[in-house]
Design an enzyme around this catalytic site. Structure first.
Site, PDB file in Angstrom:
ATOM      1  N   ASP A 133     -19.428 -23.719  14.114  1.00 42.85           N
ATOM      2  CA  ASP A 133     -19.650 -22.677  13.422  1.00 42.85           C
ATOM      3  C   ASP A 133     -19.075 -21.432  13.980  1.00 42.85           C
ATOM      4  OD1 ASP A 133     -21.364 -23.845  11.608  1.00 42.85           O
ATOM      5  OD2 ASP A 133     -23.111 -23.407  12.819  1.00 42.85           O
ATOM      6  N   LYS A 144     -20.476 -27.427   5.068  1.00 38.31           N
ATOM      7  CA  LYS A 144     -21.361 -26.131   5.388  1.00 38.31           C
ATOM      8  C   LYS A 144     -21.638 -25.287   4.185  1.00 38.31           C
ATOM      9  CE  LYS A 144     -21.693 -26.635   9.758  1.00 38.31           C
ATOM     10  NZ  LYS A 144     -22.698 -26.709  10.870  1.00 38.31           N
ATOM     11  N   ARG A 157     -15.210 -24.849   4.664  1.00 33.87           N
ATOM     12  CA  ARG A 157     -14.961 -23.631   5.652  1.00 33.87           C
ATOM     13  C   ARG A 157     -13.503 -23.904   6.007  1.00 33.87           C
ATOM     14  NH1 ARG A 157     -20.200 -22.512   9.493  1.00 33.87           N
ATOM     15  NH2 ARG A 157     -21.209 -21.240   7.923  1.00 33.87           N
ATOM     16  N   ARG A 180     -20.467 -16.408   7.717  1.00 35.19           N
ATOM     17  CA  ARG A 180     -19.653 -16.327   8.535  1.00 35.19           C
ATOM     18  C   ARG A 180     -18.035 -16.019   8.149  1.00 35.19           C
ATOM     19  NH1 ARG A 180     -21.659 -18.345  13.267  1.00 35.19           N
ATOM     20  NH2 ARG A 180     -23.750 -19.337  13.261  1.00 35.19           N
ATOM     21  N   LYS A 201     -28.017 -12.513   5.586  1.00 36.58           N
ATOM     22  CA  LYS A 201     -28.512 -13.632   6.383  1.00 36.58           C
ATOM     23  C   LYS A 201     -28.326 -13.657   7.858  1.00 36.58           C
ATOM     24  CE  LYS A 201     -27.684 -18.665   6.385  1.00 36.58           C
ATOM     25  NZ  LYS A 201     -26.948 -19.591   5.930  1.00 36.58           N
TER      26      LYS A 201
END
Length: 183
Positions: free
Chosen positions: A82, A109, A113, A157, A182
């Site tokens: 992550d 994810k 990503r 992210r 989040k």
């Protein structure tokens, strides 16, 4: 999630920018500070090769620039996948070629990503090389879009990883910023 975009501004006035290197230093410290809030223990060790030393105390964390320099950042991120987005974007912004492995879970994810990073970093002029398990950049750059608009793919992210790009790309926009709620 909404479709609103936000323009990221910085306290760097165009007339006050001394060098692109100064902007890169600010970007790496900003990225480290954001990541520290979420993943303090392992991000400190991962940012050390980038020239950032972290001093932890009861008051929080203090970041300092160190003299450490490397010419290629190679890291297996299978234990911290992550953190890949933050490290990939940071390395590109500071012009540091990299090869990150252990990224096989990034395809499953909130979004793929690996593809998302490739799609968005090309807008900033960084051409990444990928496989199912790795992502690398050899330093090759192309002309960036004049006013890049970064898609978040409904992934907090992605939004956080690209925020420091405002230091090098004035006027950059990040869509759907509400995804960071989040975080």
């Amino acid at each position: 999630m909404g479709s609103a975009a936000i323009s990221i501004t910085t306290d760097i006035d165009e007339g006050l920018i001394r060098s692109k290197a100064a902007c890169r230093v600010r970007a790496v410290f900003f990225a480290a500070r954001m990541a520290q809030a979420a993943e303090s223990s392992c991000i400190a060790a991962l940012f050390e090769p980038l020239g950032v030393s972290s001093l932890f105390s009861q008051e929080g964390v203090k970041l300092r620039k160190s003299d450490r320099t490397i010419s290629l950042y190679e890291q297996d991120l299978s234990e911290q996948p992550d953190l890949a987005q933050t490290l990939v974007v940071t390395c590109c912004l500071i012009g540091l070629p990299f090869k990150f492995t252990g990224l096989q879970t990034l395809k499953i994810k909130e979004t793929d990503r690996i593809s998302a990073l490739q799609n968005e970093l090309i807008k900033l002029g960084y051409k990444l090389i990928s496989s199912d398990r790795s992502l690398e950049w050899d330093g090759e750059s192309i002309a960036p879009k004049v006013v890049p608009v970064i898609e978040t793919y409904d992934d907090h992210r992605m939004a956080m990883a690209f925020a420091p790009a405002a230091f090098l790309f004035p006027g950059i926009k990040i869509k759907d910023i509400s995804v960071v709620d989040k975080s």
